[in-house]
Design an enzyme around this catalytic site. Structure first.
Site, PDB file in Angstrom:
ATOM      1  NE  ARG A  48     -46.541  -8.855  24.158  1.00 55.61           N
ATOM      2  CZ  ARG A  48     -46.388  -8.043  25.204  1.00 55.61           C
ATOM      3  NH1 ARG A  48     -47.409  -7.341  25.644  1.00 55.61           N
ATOM      4  NH2 ARG A  48     -45.218  -7.913  25.793  1.00 55.61           N
TER       5      ARG A  48
ATOM      6  CG  ASP B 193     -42.021  -6.648  26.532  1.00 54.97           C
ATOM      7  OD1 ASP B 193     -41.317  -7.626  26.229  1.00 54.97           O
ATOM      8  OD2 ASP B 193     -42.561  -5.919  25.689  1.00 54.97           O
ATOM      9  CG  ASP B 194     -37.911  -8.372  26.693  1.00 56.41           C
ATOM     10  OD1 ASP B 194     -38.724  -9.184  26.209  1.00 56.41           O
ATOM     11  OD2 ASP B 194     -37.220  -7.616  25.992  1.00 56.41           O
TER      12      ASP B 194
ATOM     13  CG  HIS C  88     -38.892  -4.415  25.156  1.00 53.65           C
ATOM     14  ND1 HIS C  88     -38.072  -3.569  24.431  1.00 53.65           N
ATOM     15  CD2 HIS C  88     -39.131  -5.481  24.355  1.00 53.65           C
ATOM     16  CE1 HIS C  88     -37.833  -4.105  23.251  1.00 53.65           C
ATOM     17  NE2 HIS C  88     -38.457  -5.264  23.178  1.00 53.65           N
TER      18      HIS C  88
ATOM     19  CE  LYS D 289     -44.614  -5.725  22.910  1.00 52.66           C
ATOM     20  NZ  LYS D 289     -43.239  -6.199  23.165  1.00 52.66           N
TER      21      LYS D 289
ATOM     22  CB  CYS E  31     -43.304  -9.830  22.783  1.00 53.80           C
ATOM     23  SG  CYS E  31     -42.949  -9.234  21.148  1.00 53.80           S
TER      24      CYS E  31
ATOM     25  CG  ASP F 236     -43.140 -10.704  26.840  1.00 54.01           C
ATOM     26  OD1 ASP F 236     -42.144 -10.752  27.593  1.00 54.01           O
ATOM     27  OD2 ASP F 236     -43.210  -9.901  25.882  1.00 54.01           O
ATOM     28  CG  ASN F 237     -40.029 -12.713  26.033  1.00 48.24           C
ATOM     29  OD1 ASN F 237     -40.760 -12.246  25.169  1.00 48.24           O
ATOM     30  ND2 ASN F 237     -39.122 -11.967  26.659  1.00 48.24           N
TER      31      ASN F 237
ATOM     32  CG  HIS G 100     -45.848  -6.366  18.906  1.00 45.06           C
ATOM     33  ND1 HIS G 100     -44.699  -7.085  19.171  1.00 45.06           N
ATOM     34  CD2 HIS G 100     -45.710  -5.915  17.638  1.00 45.06           C
ATOM     35  CE1 HIS G 100     -43.902  -7.057  18.128  1.00 45.06           C
ATOM     36  NE2 HIS G 100     -44.499  -6.359  17.181  1.00 45.06           N
TER      37      HIS G 100
ATOM     38  CE  LYS H 263     -37.585 -10.649  23.176  1.00 46.51           C
ATOM     39  NZ  LYS H 263     -37.594  -9.182  23.236  1.00 46.51           N
TER      40      LYS H 263
END
Length: 754
Positions: free
Chosen positions: A81, A39-40, A230, A135, A77, A336-337, A137, A397
Site C-alpha cells: 500500500r 487483499d490476499d 483477507h 482498508k 499488505c 496487495d500480495n 493500515h 504471501k
C-alpha cells in the site's frame, strides 16, 4: 504556496481592479482514477486469470481493458500500500513491514515518510477530489485512538474523505469502522443484512454521487481497498450455498484445472511447468475425510467471499456508467500480495482458538461446519487451497517467490485503451502505479509536498503498454529488488535470484536460487549451479539495490516486533487506564491489554433506578471476549471462552444511585478466578478454566457493547442506563514468561490479520 495577487489595489474602488484566483483544474478531458485493491488475492483467483470462481464483473473489466501477467508486489499488505500510493519502494518510505512495527530504524517506522507524498497529495492541488474507502493500515497502530496523532491518517495524507478500517483486517459482519477521523458504528446489523463489502461500495458511490452532483466537471481519485479476500472469509449465506460441492475434486485436481485454463487464456506460456506442492501441502487423496470436509467448506467460504466482492464491483461500475463517467475512468485493479499461508496446513474455523493453542476435536469441528463463512466464524483456508490460488507459482504471501509477489493487474479505460481484452507480459511493480497515473494525467511529480522536499519516484509509468501495438514493447523497468522477513529477491533483464530465509538462521547461510523468468514462468528450473557467475552478479546487484533503497539492516525477528515502542504518550505504555465513559470505540491496539494477566476494573456509577442496566465495558466479540455489566439489578462479569460463558454474578442487587462496581480477575497459572464486588464487598465469583493470551482482534467499548455482543445475556449495543463517572483499569505486570507468551501469540495473531 503563496499566490501572487494579480489585481490592482488603489486608494479607492474606482482606482482598483479586483482579481479572483481560479480553482485548480486538471487538463481538459482528464480521467477519473479508480484504484481497486484486493487483499490476499492470488495470481489465479480471478476467473479471467484461470479460476473457476465466478467473477463476471471483474472479467468484464478485463475484456474491456488489459491484463498483466508479470506484475509484482512486495509480498505483504502495508508495504504494498505504501509503494502503491507513493511510487517509491517500501523500505525507502519507512514501511519495511507492517504499520504495527517500529524498530527504530528509518526503513521500519510504521509510517509513510512525508518526503514521499501520496498520489492523493499530488492530485488534490491539480483539482481532483480524493476519496479513500476500505482498508488503510498505514497508520501506526498505537496512533489509532481518538487522541491521534492524526498526521498519518488518510485525511492528513491527501484524502478529502475516508470511510473504512485502519487495521490489517476486520470482521466483515461487525467491523471496526472509521469515518474521516473518528470511529463510527456500522449502519446495520448482520441480522439486518449488513456486510462490509456492500457498505464500502455504498459509501464510495455516495462520495462520488455527491461530488459529481455539486461540481460535475471535477474529476475524482478513488482508492477502494477491500477487506476481501483477507481472512476471515465471510459472505452472505446465499453465496456460500452457491459453491457447495464445487471443489470436491480437491486442491490437486482444481489446481491442475486452473493451470490448464491459464494456458488456454494465454495467461501463462504453454511450456510453463506447474510448481510442485509447497512443503507441508499433502496430496488431497491422502487426507482423512473430516479434514477434506473442513478444507472444502473453508474453500467454499473463500470463493463466496470473492464472488460477493465481485458483485459489489459490478454495482460500482454500473453506477459510473449510469452517470456517464465509466468511459473516462481509468480503473486499475490488483492485489496487495499472493494468497495467504496463514491458515496453516489444516485451515482454521476459529483463529483465536488456534492462536491460543486450544485444539479443536473432530467432533467440535464437525459441529461447527455450518458456521463457516457466517457471522460466528473466524476462518482461514489451508495451504493447499492457498497454493491453488497462486497457480502456477510456488510459496505464498510473505515470500519473495512468485506465489508471494506475482499478482493480477487489470487496466480498464475505454477512452484511453483501445486494445481491449489484450494481455501484456512486461515486467512491472506496484511502485509503477503512481507514476502511471501521473503520466496519464500529464502531471509532473512535485518537488515539494506541504513544504517538504520529495524523494524521487522509484517506479516507472506503464502507460506505454496501453496502445494497441505495445504487446511486443520491451519492459521499461530495468531492475527491482524484493525483501520481506529476510526473504530476498532481485529481478533484472528477465532473470531472478531469490532466497527463502528460515527465521533465526544466519543470512549468509540462505540458499540463493536462480531462474530465467522469460523462459521459466513458475520458477521451476533452478540454474544456480549451472550459472554461478550469473547468480553472483544478481546477488551483488541485490546488495547494491538494498543499500540504495534503505532495505538494510536485514531483520528476521518476529515476536519482538510487536512490542509497543518505548515512547511516552502512547496508549499501551501504561498499566493504569482511567476512562470517562461514554468514550469512542478503542481498537485492540490502543485499549487496555487484558490478555494473559491479572487486572482490576473499577467503575463509579450512578443508576437512576434499581433496574437500570447496561454494559460497563466489553472487549471482543460473541465468539470470545469479556464483558462487565449490570443485568436487571445484578452485577455480572462474563468471560466468554469461545462461547463457553463463565459468569460471576452478584448475590445481591446493585443499589440505585451512586455505587462503586468492580471486577478482579486473578490469573492462576493457565487458569483464573473472577470476582465481582459492590462498594468494596465481594459478592460473586467464577472459576475460569483457561485464561487467554490474546482475547480478540476487536477492541473495547466502554459504556456499551456496540459490536457483536460479547455476552449471551443481552443484545448489542446494551447502552448503560445511567452515568459512569470513571472506569479505571489497574493491570498487574506480566511475568517474563507470560509476557513472552503473550508477544509470541500476538505475533501469530497479527500476522494472520495482515
Amino acid at each position: 504556496m503563496t499566490i501572487q495577487y494579480k489585481g490592482t489595489i488603489g486608494r479607492t474602488i474606482p482606482e482598483s481592479k479586483p482579481w479572483w484566483p481560479d480553482y485548480p483544474r486538471p487538463r481538459e478531458g482528464a480521467p477519473n482514477v479508480l484504484v481497486i485493491l484486493f487483499d490476499d488475492l492470488g495470481f489465479s483467483h480471478l476467473g479471467c486469470y484461470g479460476s473457476s470462481i465466478e467473477t463476471p464483473n471483474i472479467d468484464r473489466l478485463a475484456a474491456g481493458g488489459l491484463r498483466y501477467t508479470n506484475f509484482h508486489t512486495t509480498a505483504l499488505c502495508s508495504p504494498t500500500r505504501a509503494a502503491l500510493l507513493t511510487g517509491r519502494n517500501h523500505h525507502s518510505v519507512g514501511m519495511r513491514g507492517l504499520a504495527n512495527w517500529n524498530t527504530g530504524f528509518p526503513n521500519c517506522t510504521g509510517t509513510v515518510a512525508k518526503s514521499a507524498g501520496t498520489i492523493a497529495e499530488m492530485l488534490r492541488p491539480h483539482g481532483y477530489s480524493t476519496f479513500a474507502v476500505g482498508k488503510w493500515h498505514l497508520t501506526p497502530m498505537e496512533e489509532t485512538s481518538v487522541a491521534g496523532p492524526f498526521d498519518q491518517w488518510p485525511l492528513a495524507r491527501g484524502f478529502d474523505r475516508y470511510y473504512g478500517f485502519l487495521q490489517g483486517e476486520t470482521d466483515q459482519f461487525t467491523p471496526e469502522l472509521y469515518a474521516d477521523n473518528h470511529p463510527v458504528d456500522a449502519p446495520r446489523t448482520p441480522e439486518q443484512g449488513y456486510h462490509l463489502s456492500e457498505d464500502l461500495i455504498d459509501q464510495a458511490i455516495g462520495m462520488v454521487r455527491s461530488q459529481k452532483s455539486a461540481i460535475p466537471e471535477k474529476p475524482f481519485f478513488l482508492y477502494l481497498a477491500f477487506g476481501a479476500t483477507h481472512a476471515p472469509h465471510q459472505a452472505p449465506q446465499a453465496y456460500i450455498d452457491k459453491y457447495k460441492g464445487r471443489f470436491n475434486a480437491g486442491w490437486d485436481a482444481i489446481r491442475q484445472q486452473w493451470y490448464e485454463r491459464q494456458k488456454q487464456l494465454g495467461i501463462i506460456p504453454q511450456d510453463t511447468e506447474l510448481a510442485p506442492r509447497n512443503p507441508g501441502v499433502e496430496p488431497w487423496d491422502s487426507l482423512p475425510e473430516t479434514q477434506k470436509e473442513l478444507a472444502l467448506k473453508l474453500q467454499e467460504a473463500f470463493a463466496a467471499f470473492l464472488d460477493h466482492t465481485d458483485a459489489q464491483i459490478g454495482r460500482l461500475a454500473r453506477f459510473l456508467a449510469e452517470i456517464g463517467e465509466l468511459d473516462n475512468t481509468l480503473i486499475l485493479l490488483m492485489s496487495d500480495n499472493g494468497a495467504s499461508q496463514e491458515g496453516g496446513p489444516l485451515g482454521v474455523i476459529d483463529t483465536f482458538k488456534y492462536f491460543n493453542g486450544i485444539p479443536e476435536t473432530l467432533e467440535e469441528i464437525s459441529s461447527r461446519m455450518g458456521d463457516i463463512g457466517g457471522p460466528k466464524s473466524q476462518t482461514n483456508y489451508p495451504w493447499g487451497w492457498a497454493q491453488a490460488g497462486n497457480t502456477p507459482n510456488k510459496r505464498y504471501k510473505q515470500n519473495t517467490h512468485g506465489g508471494g509477489i506475482r499478482d493480477p493487474l487489470i487496466a480498464h479505460w475505454p477512452k484511453g485503451i483501445a486494445d481491449r481484452g489484450a494481455i501484456r507480459h512486461q515486467f512491472h511493480h506496484v511502485t509503477d502505479i503512481t507514476p502511471t497515473v501521473l503520466d496519464v494525467l500529464g502531471i509532473q511529480p512535485p518537488e515539494q509536498v506541504n513544504g517538504i522536499a520529495q524523494m524521487p519516484m522509484h517506479g516507472v509509468s506503464l502507460a506505454y503498454t496501453f496502445p494497441a501495438g505495445a504487446k511486443a514493447e520491451p519492459s521499461r523497468k530495468s531492475v527491482q529488488y524484493f525483501e520481506m522477513y529476510g526473504h530476498r529477491g532481485i529481478w533484472a533483464g528477465g532473470w531472478k535470484a531469490v532466497a527463502y530465509h528460515p527465521p533465526g538462521k544466519p543470512f549468509d547461510e540462505d540458499q540463493w536460487e536462480l531462474y530465467h523468468l522469460d523462459s521459466d514462468f513458475s520458477e521451476c528450473r533452478n540454474l544456480a549451479k549451472e550459472k554461478p557467475e550469473k547468480l553472483k552478479e544478481m546477488i551483488e546487484l541485490w546488495w547494491a539495490e538494498a543499500d540504495r533503497y534503505g532495505a538494510l539492516p536485514l531483520d528476521d525477528r518476529r515476536a519482538e516486533l510487536w512490542r509497543p515502542t518505548p515512547r511516552a504518550l502512547t496508549p499501551r505504555n501504561r498499566r493504569r487506564y482511567v476512562l470517562y465513559p461514554p468514550v469512542a470505540h478503542m481498537t485492540g491496539e490502543v485499549s487496555p491489554a487484558l490478555g494473559n494477566r491479572s487486572f482490576v476494573a473499577t467503575a463509579e456509577v450512578d443508576r437512576p433506578t434499581a433496574k437500570s442496566e447496561g454494559a460497563i465495558f466489553a472487549l471482543g466479540t460473541g465468539n470470545n471476549g469479556m464483558a462487565f455489566y449490570v443485568l436487571g439489578d445484578r452485577l455480572v462479569f462474563d468471560y466468554n471462552l469461545f462461547t463457553r460463558h463463565c459468569k460471576a454474578i452478584s448475590d445481591r442487587p446493585v443499589p440505585a444511585g451512586k455505587s462503586t462496581l468492580s471486577v478482579s480477575l486473578e490469573k492462576i497459572g493457565d487458569r483464573g478466578r473472577a470476582t465481582v464486588s459492590i462498594d468494596g464487598v465481594a459478592c460473586g465469583s467464577v472459576e475460569i478454566p483457561r485464561i487467554l493470551r490474546m482475547i480478540s482482534s476487536n477492541g473495547m467499548d466502554a459504556g456499551c457493547d456496540a459490536g457483536s455482543a460479547v455476552s449471551d445475556d443481552y443484545a448489542a449495543p446494551f447502552q448503560f442506563q445511567g452515568k459512569i463517572t470513571r472506569l479505571v483499569f489497574d493491570m498487574a505486570s506480566r511475568s517474563a514468561k507470560d509476557e513472552a507468551e503473550a508477544m509470541a501469540v500476538k505475533a501469530k495473531v497479527e500476522m494472520a490479520r495482515q
